[in-house]
Design an enzyme around this catalytic site. Structure first.
Site, PDB file in Angstrom:
ATOM      1  N   ASP A 193       0.822  -1.209   0.000  1.00 14.27           N
ATOM      2  CA  ASP A 193       0.000   0.000   0.000  1.00 14.27           C
ATOM      3  C   ASP A 193       0.863   1.269   0.000  1.00 14.27           C
ATOM      4  O   ASP A 193       2.073   1.219   0.284  1.00 14.27           O
ATOM      5  CB  ASP A 193      -0.906  -0.030   1.249  1.00 14.27           C
TER       6      ASP A 193
ATOM      7  N   ASP B 143     -10.581   1.998  -3.428  1.00 10.94           N
ATOM      8  CA  ASP B 143     -11.023   1.641  -2.079  1.00 10.94           C
ATOM      9  C   ASP B 143     -12.530   1.495  -2.010  1.00 10.94           C
ATOM     10  O   ASP B 143     -13.049   1.037  -1.000  1.00 10.94           O
ATOM     11  CB  ASP B 143     -10.567   2.698  -1.064  1.00 10.94           C
TER      12      ASP B 143
HETATM   13  C1  GLA Z   1      -5.757   1.700   2.290  1.00  9.62           C
HETATM   14  C2  GLA Z   1      -6.137   0.586   1.359  1.00  9.62           C
HETATM   15  C3  GLA Z   1      -7.243  -0.239   1.978  1.00  9.62           C
HETATM   16  C4  GLA Z   1      -6.759  -0.788   3.295  1.00  9.62           C
HETATM   17  C5  GLA Z   1      -6.283   0.340   4.193  1.00  9.62           C
HETATM   18  C6  GLA Z   1      -5.628  -0.168   5.442  1.00  9.62           C
HETATM   19  O1  GLA Z   1      -6.789   2.635   2.420  1.00  9.62           O
HETATM   20  O2  GLA Z   1      -6.476   1.081   0.111  1.00  9.62           O
HETATM   21  O3  GLA Z   1      -7.636  -1.285   1.123  1.00  9.62           O
HETATM   22  O4  GLA Z   1      -5.717  -1.705   3.070  1.00  9.62           O
HETATM   23  O5  GLA Z   1      -5.369   1.188   3.526  1.00  9.62           O
HETATM   24  O6  GLA Z   1      -5.216   0.855   6.262  1.00  9.62           O
END
Ligand code: GLA
Length: 737
Positions: free
Chosen positions: A475, A539
């Site tokens: 990420d 997301d």
């Molecule tokens: C980001 C990612 C999510 C999740 C969160 C965890 O927002 O895109 O899918 O993994 O971080 O903190």
């Protein structure tokens, strides 16, 4: 700076060096595209002009007499203008009288060498045919400024790749501003389509005319960006997915970028792409080189579907492209968020395995003091508070249930509330002495400091060595702002250091797959995809939003690389309530997963998800190898798309109703991409919780349990679709009889 010398590409095994074709031309060609380069006539200001592109477009016959084309196209001398008509060179520069954006910008510290004049000093064309080539390599030098550029252009599967390297052969530093690849656009290319967006609404299209002037899309986020124009396209007026001629570019780079198109009254238009460099960011010492990110260019005579077909083939031809069936994923994020607990996650693993999940991914919260998003980032050690016996008990539970195990990491970041930050304030990517604003309570590590990359490599390597981890979700949850590295702008060095870290980790752990995520789809490009195996498209797993996001992400990325999860009935990011069948139907057209707490789901929901997973497993070979087709000819309130097998023997189409229509009966759905001469068995693919049997049966062909019909009829006339509520989808499967 990277000093690697660029090597001419060898596009086929049987490639051989070709003579200088026709005395002065190179015709790069494959079955989808021709790019014709001609060496130019000497002019008063430039006795050794660079080659120029005389055609980038539909494939021309191999026997085409390029000299003839060049004579035919030789422009007249305009009034009140240069006495010898200007031509656009491969590297348009002021020396040629070029008055649009020059492809190279820079100067020495004292201001000299700002306008170099390159001579062609060598080239080599490679190919298997007599009169056409598949790649060409040019080297161009300016003896005065002592700069040298090597350009490597290759065509394969309709994609033109352009890679350039600039060498400073002078005695003083050269400050580079831009080294872009540019391509000519014809006068009929008058409409731009580019993408923009934000968190949870990535890749939203916008269209505008290409008038006189410049339309430029710049990213200054230090990552590709939620608003990045994944593909920047210019086409004939009104081009659609199915029709029109389109010229499109993509930059394979995960840092800052510029993509643009421009037109001038002098009769020129061009499209370009390059890395956006900050002042002083690239300062080439004598002997140093700058390697520009690869530019990918596609011309299509078959609208945007033709563009994505070429990109998909190109991506699928990568040596690293996953070949195993894409496993069904369970991601714990929207199931439990930070509430990690062995019993709870074992129950989730139980429920996941029971519905057919194949990969269980433990998301954020397993390490350091990371009990919420304000602490712990950077401390890549399993939390003894949450996991007193380490991750082994969970991994064992997952594997005993027949799944492999994946883990979330966000290596480039650090929370100020972490042991790492407390120990190493100086590791931040920032202008020294002033810090940068936090974003999601985090700062960015300066990966270009060797000690920082070494720390991350050691921690990640230790995790992958200690635990049986099949998959990392990598990420990157913030933009880089004011990104300073040792006193100078640091986005480029950060991006290169990230690539090096990923490359080394993959070298050490070649079987570990990596997903690229950046607050959802904030880092999607062919630079990161050269070292990752999946993208997290957004997301938002709200299927209604995903219909749009996945449609446009698919311009570049084939469905098998686009993570798409079935979420809860009420979408967490939008509050929208959606039926299960619609959520499943949407996720089928990607790399399927589930992101909801199955352990507390009703038996009915679990049955529905199990059915959806079975449908995915049944159709994934088709969905992950076929040609993506988007149907233009549907009401504005709906989206329709499908995937057709390469041999056109099978297809799966989806018709998603996204709002109510102002008409009582929807027009028949006309398909594309089938074999007109073949007969197909057409049948609805029903999913639990979808349109009811009664609703579907209002369509006579569905009531009859499907039909056998010719490809021609399906494409020319189409078939009727049932009346559906918003956020319902009809899936139809076709198989050749
Ligand atoms: C980001 C990612 C999510 C999740 C969160 C965890 O927002 O895109 O899918 O993994 O971080 O903190």
């Amino acid at each position: 700076m990277d000093k690697k010398r660029i090597e001419p590409s060898v596009a086929t095994n049987s490639a051989k060096e070709l003579p200088v074709m026709g005395g002065s031309f190179v015709h790069l060609k494959d079955e989808r595209v021709s790019l014709v380069l001609a060496t130019a006539e000497p002019t008063a200001i430039n006795p050794n002009p660079l080659p120029r592109i005389v055609h980038w477009g539909a494939p021309l016959a191999a026997s085409t007499d390029v000299a003839e084309i060049v004579s035919l196209l030789a422009p007249p001398t305009p009034h009140a203008a240069a006495d010898v008509p200007l031509e656009r060179s491969l590297l348009p520069l002021p020396v040629d009288g070029w008055r649009l954006r020059p492809a190279l910008q820079g100067a020495r510290a004292d201001g000299t060498d700002w306008s170099p004049r390159f001579k062609l000093t060598g080239y080599q064309a490679l190919g298997a045919e007599e009169s056409t080539a598949t790649s060409v390599w040019f080297t161009m030098r300016d003896p005065v400024s002592r700069l040298r550029i090597e350009t490597d252009i290759a065509v394969s599967g309709g994609v033109v790749t352009i890679q350039q390297v600039l060498h400073n052969e002078g005695d003083t530093d050269y400050l580079l501003g831009l080294l872009a690849a540019t391509l000519p656009l014809p006068a009929r290319a008058t409409e731009i389509l580019d993408l923009t967006g934000r968190w949870c609404r990535e890749r939203s299209p916008q269209r505008h005319p290409l008038l006189m002037g410049t339309w430029s899309r710049e990213t200054r986020r230090g990552r590709t960006g939620h608003d990045a124009s994944l593909v920047f396209a210019v086409g004939t007026p009104g081009f659609t997915f199915a029709s029109g001629e389109v010229w499109a570019v993509h930059l394979g780079w995960s840092g800052d970028s510029v993509l643009w198109a421009e037109r001038s009254p002098a009769g020129f238009a061009q499209i370009g792409a390059g890395e956006l460099l900050h002042p002083g960011e690239v300062r080439l010492a004598p002997g140093e080189s700058y390697e520009a990110p690869v530019v990918f260019a596609v011309h299509s005579t078959a609208g945007l579907d033709g563009v994505s077909a070429a990109f998909h083939d190109h991506v699928r031809a990568r040596e690293s492209h996953p070949t195993s069936p894409r496993p069904v994923v369970l991601n714990t994020w929207e199931a439990v968020y930070f509430d990690q607990d062995l019993d709870k996650l074992t129950a989730l693993a139980d429920a996941a395995a029971a519905v057919g999940v194949e990969r269980f991914v433990l998301d954020d919260g397993w390490f350091g003091a990371r009990r919420d998003d304000t602490a712990g980032l950077g401390d890549w050690v399993v939390s003894s508070e949450v996991w007193p016996e380490g991750l082994d008990p969970l991994i064992r539970a997952v594997q005993e249930r027949g799944m492999d195990f994946g883990l979330w990491v966000e290596p480039e970041m650090v929370n100020p509330n972490s042991d790492l930050f407390r120990a190493h304030h100086d590791w931040m990517l920032q202008v020294e002495g002033r810090g940068t604003p936090t974003w999601r309570h985090q700062q960015v590590l300066d990966l270009a400091r060797p000690e920082v990359s070494a720390y991350l490599l050691a921690r990640l390597d230790a995790l992958l060595t200690e635990y049986d981890i099949a998959y990392l979700k990598w990420d990157h949850n913030r933009d880089l702002v004011d990104a300073g590295h040792l006193g100078v702008a640091g986005v480029r060095t950060q991006t290169l250091a990230l690539y090096a870290l990923l490359d080394e980790l993959r070298r050490r752990h070649p079987r570990v797959e990596i997903e690229t995520c950046a607050s959802g789809g904030g880092r999607v490009d062919l630079g990161i995809l050269a070292r990752t195996d999946r993208i997290w498209a957004s997301d938002t797993i709200d299927a209604h939003e995903r219909q749009y996001i996945q449609r446009w992400t698919g311009l570049l990325v084939p469905p098998e690389l686009v993570g798409s999860h079935v979420g809860s009935a009420t979408a967490h990011t939008t509050g929208r309530r959606l039926g299960l069948a619609f959520r499943v139907a949407t996720s089928l057209f990607g790399h399927f997963g589930v992101e909801a707490d199955l352990a507390v789901a009703t038996p009915e929901v679990r049955r529905g998800i199990a059915e959806g997973i079975a449908a995915y497993k049944q159709h994934r070979a088709l969905l992950h190898s076929g040609r993506t087709v988007r149907l233009d000819d549907v009401p504005a309130e709906a989206l329709a798309q499908g995937v057709v097998a390469p041999d056109r023997s099978e297809a799966l189409f989806s018709y998603a109703q996204l709002a109510t229509s102002p008409v009582e009966v929807l027009p028949p759905l006309r398909l594309r991409g089938l074999d007109p001469k073949a007969r197909y068995r057409l049948r609805p693919l029903t999913l639990a919780g979808g349109p009811t049997a009664q609703e579907l049966a209002a369509c006579p062909w569905i009531a009859a349990g499907g039909m056998e019909v010719s490809g021609e009829a399906l494409m020319e006339l189409g078939f009727s679709v049932p009346v559906m509520h918003p956020d319902q989808a009809l899936l139809v499967h076709l198989s050749r009889v």
